[in-house]
Design a protein around this motif. Structure first.
Motif, mmCIF file in Angstrom:
data_model
loop_
_atom_site.group_PDB
_atom_site.id
_atom_site.type_symbol
_atom_site.label_atom_id
_atom_site.label_comp_id
_atom_site.label_asym_id
_atom_site.label_seq_id
_atom_site.Cartn_x
_atom_site.Cartn_y
_atom_site.Cartn_z
ATOM 1 N N MET A 44 0.838 -1.182 0.000
ATOM 2 C CA MET A 44 0.000 0.000 0.000
ATOM 3 C C MET A 44 0.880 1.243 0.000
ATOM 4 O O MET A 44 1.899 1.305 0.668
ATOM 5 N N ILE A 45 0.453 2.243 -0.756
ATOM 6 C CA ILE A 45 1.151 3.526 -0.838
ATOM 7 C C ILE A 45 0.308 4.579 -0.128
ATOM 8 O O ILE A 45 -0.897 4.690 -0.376
ATOM 9 N N LYS A 46 0.952 5.320 0.739
ATOM 10 C CA LYS A 46 0.288 6.440 1.405
ATOM 11 C C LYS A 46 0.881 7.732 0.858
ATOM 12 O O LYS A 46 2.099 7.857 0.733
ATOM 13 N N HIS A 47 0.004 8.650 0.514
ATOM 14 C CA HIS A 47 0.382 9.931 -0.107
ATOM 15 C C HIS A 47 -0.175 11.033 0.791
ATOM 16 O O HIS A 47 -1.388 11.125 0.985
ATOM 17 N N ILE A 48 0.728 11.832 1.365
ATOM 18 C CA ILE A 48 0.332 12.888 2.293
ATOM 19 C C ILE A 48 0.889 14.211 1.786
ATOM 20 O O ILE A 48 2.069 14.316 1.457
ATOM 21 N N VAL A 49 0.015 15.203 1.710
ATOM 22 C CA VAL A 49 0.415 16.533 1.241
ATOM 23 C C VAL A 49 -0.144 17.565 2.222
ATOM 24 O O VAL A 49 -1.270 17.432 2.706
ATOM 25 N N MET A 50 0.660 18.580 2.516
ATOM 26 C CA MET A 50 0.200 19.702 3.343
ATOM 27 C C MET A 50 0.475 21.000 2.601
ATOM 28 O O MET A 50 1.499 21.130 1.931
ATOM 29 N N TRP A 51 -0.474 21.925 2.714
ATOM 30 C CA TRP A 51 -0.351 23.212 2.047
ATOM 31 C C TRP A 51 -0.568 24.358 3.020
ATOM 32 O O TRP A 51 -1.413 24.283 3.908
ATOM 33 N N LYS A 52 0.192 25.436 2.782
ATOM 34 C CA LYS A 52 -0.111 26.737 3.381
ATOM 35 C C LYS A 52 -0.763 27.546 2.281
ATOM 36 O O LYS A 52 -0.281 27.570 1.145
ATOM 37 N N LEU A 53 -1.858 28.202 2.615
ATOM 38 C CA LEU A 53 -2.610 28.951 1.621
ATOM 39 C C LEU A 53 -2.317 30.439 1.714
ATOM 40 O O LEU A 53 -1.999 30.953 2.798
ATOM 41 N N GLN A 54 -2.448 31.114 0.585
ATOM 42 C CA GLN A 54 -2.357 32.564 0.571
ATOM 43 C C GLN A 54 -3.546 33.119 1.373
ATOM 44 O O GLN A 54 -4.617 32.514 1.404
ATOM 45 N N GLU A 55 -3.372 34.259 1.995
ATOM 46 C CA GLU A 55 -4.449 34.858 2.784
ATOM 47 C C GLU A 55 -5.682 35.152 1.934
ATOM 48 O O GLU A 55 -6.817 35.022 2.389
ATOM 49 N N PHE A 56 -5.437 35.548 0.678
ATOM 50 C CA PHE A 56 -6.525 35.868 -0.244
ATOM 51 C C PHE A 56 -6.064 35.511 -1.649
ATOM 52 O O PHE A 56 -4.980 35.913 -2.061
ATOM 53 N N ALA A 57 -6.865 34.720 -2.360
ATOM 54 C CA ALA A 57 -6.511 34.324 -3.733
ATOM 55 C C ALA A 57 -7.768 33.881 -4.465
ATOM 56 O O ALA A 57 -8.711 33.372 -3.850
ATOM 57 N N GLU A 58 -7.775 34.076 -5.767
ATOM 58 C CA GLU A 58 -8.905 33.661 -6.600
ATOM 59 C C GLU A 58 -10.227 34.253 -6.095
ATOM 60 O O GLU A 58 -11.279 33.621 -6.187
ATOM 61 N N GLY A 59 -10.161 35.462 -5.515
ATOM 62 C CA GLY A 59 -11.368 36.144 -5.058
ATOM 63 C C GLY A 59 -11.944 35.626 -3.758
ATOM 64 O O GLY A 59 -13.061 35.992 -3.389
ATOM 65 N N LYS A 60 -11.177 34.776 -3.043
ATOM 66 C CA LYS A 60 -11.693 34.181 -1.811
ATOM 67 C C LYS A 60 -10.654 34.267 -0.691
ATOM 68 O O LYS A 60 -9.457 34.336 -0.943
ATOM 69 N N SER A 61 -11.144 34.177 0.535
ATOM 70 C CA SER A 61 -10.260 34.138 1.698
ATOM 71 C C SER A 61 -9.592 32.771 1.809
ATOM 72 O O SER A 61 -10.030 31.795 1.179
ATOM 73 N N LYS A 62 -8.577 32.698 2.632
ATOM 74 C CA LYS A 62 -7.883 31.436 2.884
ATOM 75 C C LYS A 62 -8.873 30.374 3.374
ATOM 76 O O LYS A 62 -8.836 29.228 2.924
ATOM 77 N N GLU A 63 -9.766 30.739 4.270
ATOM 78 C CA GLU A 63 -10.733 29.794 4.821
ATOM 79 C C GLU A 63 -11.693 29.275 3.741
ATOM 80 O O GLU A 63 -12.004 28.082 3.692
ATOM 81 N N GLU A 64 -12.137 30.177 2.875
ATOM 82 C CA GLU A 64 -13.030 29.770 1.783
ATOM 83 C C GLU A 64 -12.313 28.840 0.811
ATOM 84 O O GLU A 64 -12.879 27.832 0.368
#
Length: 100
Positions: free
Chosen positions: A1-21
């Motif tokens: 079995m292969i496990k694939h884990i990715v983590m991202w930090k998001l820009q505060e505002f991008a693509e017209g939306k907030s980081k949370e959105e």
């Protein structure tokens, strides 16, 4: 079995939306892939609740039977659509793939 884990930090505002959105858009998009890509055996997407500077904003945990299955997933047109959006809102990314 292969496990694939990715983590991202998001820009505060991008693509017209907030980081949370954008985190919610990413979560919904990635989780929808379980019904679209046969080689994807399990997926979990979490939105971070830890507010320290070291914390990443969103994490992907996924499982595949083989490395080839992971490759199929990564190159699947549905994954590429989600990945394109992710790249447009991310400021930092880390990844680990391992076999168990």
């Amino acid at each position: 079995m292969i496990k694939h884990i990715v983590m991202w930090k998001l820009q505060e505002f991008a693509e017209g939306k907030s980081k949370e959105e954008n985190a919610k858009v990413i979560k919904e998009g990635l989780e929808s892939l379980i019904n679209k890509i046969d080689t994807l055996k399990a997926i979990e997407v979490g939105i971070n609740i830890n507010e320290t500077a070291q914390a990443f904003d969103i994490v992907l945990y996924s499982e595949f039977d083989t490395v080839e299955g992971l490759d199929v997933y990564q190159n699947h047109p549905e994954h590429l659509k989600v990945a394109g959006f992710v790249r447009s809102v991310v400021s930092e990314r880390v990844v680990a793939d391992y076999e168990v």
